[in-house]
Motif scaffolding. Sequence first.
Motif, PDB file in Angstrom:
ATOM      1  N   ILE A 167     -32.249  26.336   5.554  1.00 45.63           N
ATOM      2  CA  ILE A 167     -32.110  25.674   4.260  1.00 45.63           C
ATOM      3  C   ILE A 167     -31.456  24.323   4.512  1.00 45.63           C
ATOM      4  CG2 ILE A 167     -30.974  25.695   2.002  1.00 45.63           C
ATOM      5  CD1 ILE A 167     -31.171  28.720   2.002  1.00 45.63           C
ATOM      6  N   LEU A 168     -32.165  23.265   4.172  1.00 48.46           N
ATOM      7  CA  LEU A 168     -31.660  21.898   4.341  1.00 48.46           C
ATOM      8  C   LEU A 168     -31.278  21.363   2.963  1.00 48.46           C
ATOM      9  CD1 LEU A 168     -31.162  19.230   5.784  1.00 48.46           C
ATOM     10  CD2 LEU A 168     -33.633  18.859   5.841  1.00 48.46           C
ATOM     11  N   GLN A 169     -30.035  20.905   2.833  1.00 46.68           N
ATOM     12  CA  GLN A 169     -29.517  20.393   1.561  1.00 46.68           C
ATOM     13  C   GLN A 169     -29.326  18.884   1.626  1.00 46.68           C
ATOM     14  OE1 GLN A 169     -25.841  22.601   1.240  1.00 46.68           O
ATOM     15  NE2 GLN A 169     -26.815  24.313   0.188  1.00 46.68           N
ATOM     16  N   ASP A 170     -29.311  18.241   0.452  1.00 48.53           N
ATOM     17  CA  ASP A 170     -28.923  16.830   0.370  1.00 48.53           C
ATOM     18  C   ASP A 170     -28.400  16.528  -1.037  1.00 48.53           C
ATOM     19  OD1 ASP A 170     -31.160  16.490  -1.275  1.00 48.53           O
ATOM     20  OD2 ASP A 170     -32.230  15.168   0.101  1.00 48.53           O
ATOM     21  N   ASP A 171     -27.900  15.316  -1.222  1.00 51.87           N
ATOM     22  CA  ASP A 171     -27.299  14.948  -2.504  1.00 51.87           C
ATOM     23  C   ASP A 171     -28.331  14.892  -3.620  1.00 51.87           C
ATOM     24  OD1 ASP A 171     -24.825  14.801  -1.315  1.00 51.87           O
ATOM     25  OD2 ASP A 171     -24.857  12.608  -1.067  1.00 51.87           O
ATOM     26  N   ASP A 172     -29.553  14.468  -3.306  1.00 48.24           N
ATOM     27  CA  ASP A 172     -30.581  14.368  -4.342  1.00 48.24           C
ATOM     28  C   ASP A 172     -30.904  15.746  -4.920  1.00 48.24           C
ATOM     29  OD1 ASP A 172     -30.746  11.638  -3.984  1.00 48.24           O
ATOM     30  OD2 ASP A 172     -32.456  11.749  -2.611  1.00 48.24           O
ATOM     31  N   GLU A 173     -31.056  16.736  -4.058  1.00 49.99           N
ATOM     32  CA  GLU A 173     -31.337  18.087  -4.530  1.00 49.99           C
ATOM     33  C   GLU A 173     -30.137  18.646  -5.273  1.00 49.99           C
ATOM     34  OE1 GLU A 173     -31.334  22.518  -4.225  1.00 49.99           O
ATOM     35  OE2 GLU A 173     -29.934  21.089  -3.333  1.00 49.99           O
ATOM     36  N   ALA A 174     -28.929  18.330  -4.798  1.00 55.56           N
ATOM     37  CA  ALA A 174     -27.718  18.825  -5.450  1.00 55.56           C
ATOM     38  C   ALA A 174     -27.548  18.257  -6.847  1.00 55.56           C
ATOM     39  CB  ALA A 174     -26.488  18.491  -4.605  1.00 55.56           C
ATOM     40  N   GLY A 175     -28.174  17.103  -7.122  1.00 57.05           N
ATOM     41  CA  GLY A 175     -28.055  16.489  -8.434  1.00 57.05           C
ATOM     42  C   GLY A 175     -28.998  17.058  -9.476  1.00 57.05           C
ATOM     43  N   ILE A 176     -29.855  17.992  -9.090  1.00 54.17           N
ATOM     44  CA  ILE A 176     -30.784  18.642 -10.019  1.00 54.17           C
ATOM     45  C   ILE A 176     -30.260  20.041 -10.320  1.00 54.17           C
ATOM     46  CG2 ILE A 176     -33.159  19.408 -10.351  1.00 54.17           C
ATOM     47  CD1 ILE A 176     -32.966  16.419 -10.093  1.00 54.17           C
ATOM     48  N   GLU A 177     -30.349  20.452 -11.580  1.00 51.09           N
ATOM     49  CA  GLU A 177     -29.912  21.792 -11.944  1.00 51.09           C
ATOM     50  C   GLU A 177     -30.958  22.806 -11.482  1.00 51.09           C
ATOM     51  OE1 GLU A 177     -27.882  24.171 -15.703  1.00 51.09           O
ATOM     52  OE2 GLU A 177     -29.318  22.563 -16.108  1.00 51.09           O
ATOM     53  N   LEU A 178     -30.685  23.409 -10.319  1.00 51.10           N
ATOM     54  CA  LEU A 178     -31.573  24.392  -9.716  1.00 51.10           C
ATOM     55  C   LEU A 178     -30.746  25.582  -9.240  1.00 51.10           C
ATOM     56  CD1 LEU A 178     -33.858  22.114  -7.484  1.00 51.10           C
ATOM     57  CD2 LEU A 178     -34.603  23.430  -9.475  1.00 51.10           C
TER      58      LEU A 178
END
Length: 492
Positions: A167-178
């Motif tokens: 699982i690769l995370q980043d700030d852009d994905e963290a900024g979406i409610e998922l």
Amino acid sequence: MNRRELLMSGSSLLAGLATSGLALPANAQGAAAQMDREDIRLPPLLDGRTSPIRLQATAGRTVFAGGAPSSTMGFNQGYLGPTVLLRRGTNTPVRIENGVDVPITLHWHGLTVPSSADGGPGTEIAPGADRDIELPVRQPAATHWYHTHVHGRTAPDVYAGLAGAVILQDDDEAGIELPRTYGVDDFVLILQDKRFDGSGRAVYEPSMMDIMHGFRGDAVLVNGQLRPIVRGPRGLVRLRLINAATSSPFDLSLESSRPLLLIGVDQGLLDAPTETGRVLLAPGERLELLIDLRQGEDRLMATSQSSMGMGGMMGGMMGGDAANAVLLTLAPDEGREAAVTSIPQRLPGSAVAIAATGARRRFVLDEGMGPINMMRGAVGASPVMTINGKPYEIDRVDFSTPVGAQEHWTIVASQMPHPFHVHGAKFQVLRNGGREPRPEERGWKDTVLVNGEAELAVSIDAETSEGLPFVFHCHILEHEDAGMMGQFTTQV
């Protein structure tokens, strides 16, 4: 023997496609029925965002669906491996240790890292040896995976379990409610099909026809379990699906016929959620889905008829109507409050097509359905498969190209569909089999099931290091092991 005769001679094997059900002896069927009510078991998390990680190949004994113990392998455990958590912008040290009696590599499928860290066939680790690498993570959030990649051994060793999720995370994905709470509303689901002997042991003993067409199992397992239950809060849950089978594609849909909500493909999130009735997940591919459990219990199904993308040919060989099988049950847990209940309108992926103005290349995938391979099979030898008429040679480089190049590749699979995968690069599917891309073929990809001809816009992203090339190959692992693989280098 002509093409039609050869295909029809394999129909009995294809009739046992993974989605047709479980072939276990009678004394194990009761145990299997009990096990299909088990809750999903997720791989443990290994956090590489701030700490080095260690992965040790390990031999194991694993019971599948109530059968006798099977000989398996895994990383840090007896079957499969932990889910590795990475973050964009970090450099993660990794120690890979080989605790089994065969050579291994560790390929980071989907990560665009230097070739010395990529884990291709040229980075073998002998039994008892280890290798230290560093993963410079610079790409967007996505679901990837890792697996061994020793030429000639990839299929049996991945089948045995030398694979795991990333699982690769980043700030852009963290900024979406998922949904993103692992094991609560965010689930890694590794799909592998298995073939069983009379005692219920998983076996890998491919015949000549298995190698030619791809090895198919009697049942599809999810994280090593038969038809498990995924329980989540009454809201949105996220399914990260990874096809780690050696050759079987999985044509997925919900039993209720409700649409699937597709949010991500191989290389990351799309630009917006997309509703679709079904998705085709070929070997090596990944998908991310959102499921709304407020709509009640449902089941994720696999369909055999169109699973190879062969259209009428597969339907005829399977005897007509598609056969559905339950992969897993999705069940709402009334006592758990959902963290996410609204579907995001936008996602951080891009829908802008790149301009493939660089080199134009053509790759013809050939499984050698001719008299030479038939003669080899008659004497018990393995077939030889090729790309552009050449079987894989570890010392041959097929082409070289600059890092940052954007090229146009044509992939030809005229004899049967082949999942095509490239290391060190990503691509967009322009057309496949004379049609526009399906929803799951849009966005950035690194693997695609080619049926006829596929046109790809390819972005060359990673650097050749330590003189080690990247590879491109068919992700039917039996075909890859038989030589359907080539190599390229990049220059800065």
